[in-house]
Write an enzyme that holds these catalytic residues in place. Sequence first.
Site, PDB file in Angstrom:
ATOM      1  N   TYR A 164       4.285 -16.001  20.931  1.00 42.69           N
ATOM      2  CA  TYR A 164       4.426 -14.781  21.719  1.00 42.69           C
ATOM      3  C   TYR A 164       3.844 -14.986  23.114  1.00 42.69           C
ATOM      4  O   TYR A 164       3.029 -15.873  23.362  1.00 42.69           O
ATOM      5  CB  TYR A 164       3.721 -13.602  21.042  1.00 42.69           C
ATOM      6  N   PHE A 174      -1.843 -11.178  29.624  1.00 43.38           N
ATOM      7  CA  PHE A 174      -3.136 -10.903  28.998  1.00 43.38           C
ATOM      8  C   PHE A 174      -3.358 -11.721  27.742  1.00 43.38           C
ATOM      9  O   PHE A 174      -4.495 -11.883  27.293  1.00 43.38           O
ATOM     10  CB  PHE A 174      -3.303  -9.407  28.681  1.00 43.38           C
ATOM     11  N   ASP A 175      -2.283 -12.265  27.173  1.00 49.59           N
ATOM     12  CA  ASP A 175      -2.441 -13.105  25.983  1.00 49.59           C
ATOM     13  C   ASP A 175      -1.136 -13.847  25.753  1.00 49.59           C
ATOM     14  O   ASP A 175      -0.053 -13.279  25.937  1.00 49.59           O
ATOM     15  CB  ASP A 175      -2.781 -12.251  24.761  1.00 49.59           C
ATOM     16  N   ILE A 192      -0.857  -4.560  16.073  1.00 49.46           N
ATOM     17  CA  ILE A 192      -0.550  -3.225  16.595  1.00 49.46           C
ATOM     18  C   ILE A 192       0.709  -2.671  15.933  1.00 49.46           C
ATOM     19  O   ILE A 192       1.567  -3.415  15.448  1.00 49.46           O
ATOM     20  CB  ILE A 192      -0.395  -3.246  18.125  1.00 49.46           C
ATOM     21  N   TYR A 218      -2.535  -0.065  22.117  1.00 48.19           N
ATOM     22  CA  TYR A 218      -3.980   0.184  22.097  1.00 48.19           C
ATOM     23  C   TYR A 218      -4.380   1.560  22.607  1.00 48.19           C
ATOM     24  O   TYR A 218      -5.565   1.882  22.641  1.00 48.19           O
ATOM     25  CB  TYR A 218      -4.701  -0.911  22.885  1.00 48.19           C
ATOM     26  N   PHE A 234       6.162  -7.924  25.397  1.00 44.84           N
ATOM     27  CA  PHE A 234       6.004  -9.190  24.682  1.00 44.84           C
ATOM     28  C   PHE A 234       7.343  -9.883  24.517  1.00 44.84           C
ATOM     29  O   PHE A 234       8.366  -9.229  24.285  1.00 44.84           O
ATOM     30  CB  PHE A 234       5.458  -8.960  23.262  1.00 44.84           C
TER      31      PHE A 234
END
Length: 242
Positions: A164, A174-175, A192, A218, A234
């Site tokens: 991902y 962010f990731d 999530i 979130y 994503f």
Amino acid sequence: MKTTPFSPGFLAVLAALALTGCGDKKTAAKPDAAKPAAASAAFTTVDQKVSYGLGFNLGQNLSREKLLQLDRAALAAGIDDGLAGGAPRLPEADLNAAFGTMRQKAAAAAAAEGEKQLAAGKDYLAKNKAKAGVKTTASGLQYEVLKKGTGAKPTMNSTVQVHYHGTLIDGTVFDSSVQRGQPIEFAVTGVIRGWTEALQLMSVGDKWKLTVPSDLAYGPQGRPGIPPNAVLVFEVELLGIK
């Protein structure tokens, strides 16, 4: 990576200081390449290396905070006094009042950022929904099929392996397991809500672009690197089911 104006990391620092009786994104100056190598020669024992690591991590975390105008001399004095085991040089009432003021500023900044993200996310979702190939589920999750697989579909009880790449709507990463070069495994229900829903619709081999509303991510709490009420984007590739 962007941080929220008052991240949980800084809250932890405040809490730690308070427990000892003490109660931006700015970027720390980067030393030139020669300095770390020269300085490291002085840190030879395990205690020295751990001590340096603690100090570095603290400094790195504090450098990311917008609200705190860090006074290095005051910080060093506080650390020295705490390590010495003596009483703080400021009255407890003054320290508690200062921390209270900072918490109020943090709450106001977080609320303002949350409102900003809520408006931007609503606009982004509306525009993205109208794009060709984008589908929207009953929950509000938006997805686009980038590559079609032919394998099995996960269930609520499955553990999956995925690659991902996650960004905010402004493109800030962010990731990303893709950037790390290592797929990740997790339970379908261990992520999530937007992911839990999407994964059960995907087949092994699928690669989808997910646009996840904040209430499926979130929410108003956010997390480090993710502002409150942020819509998340994503690219998710389902590699396998365990």
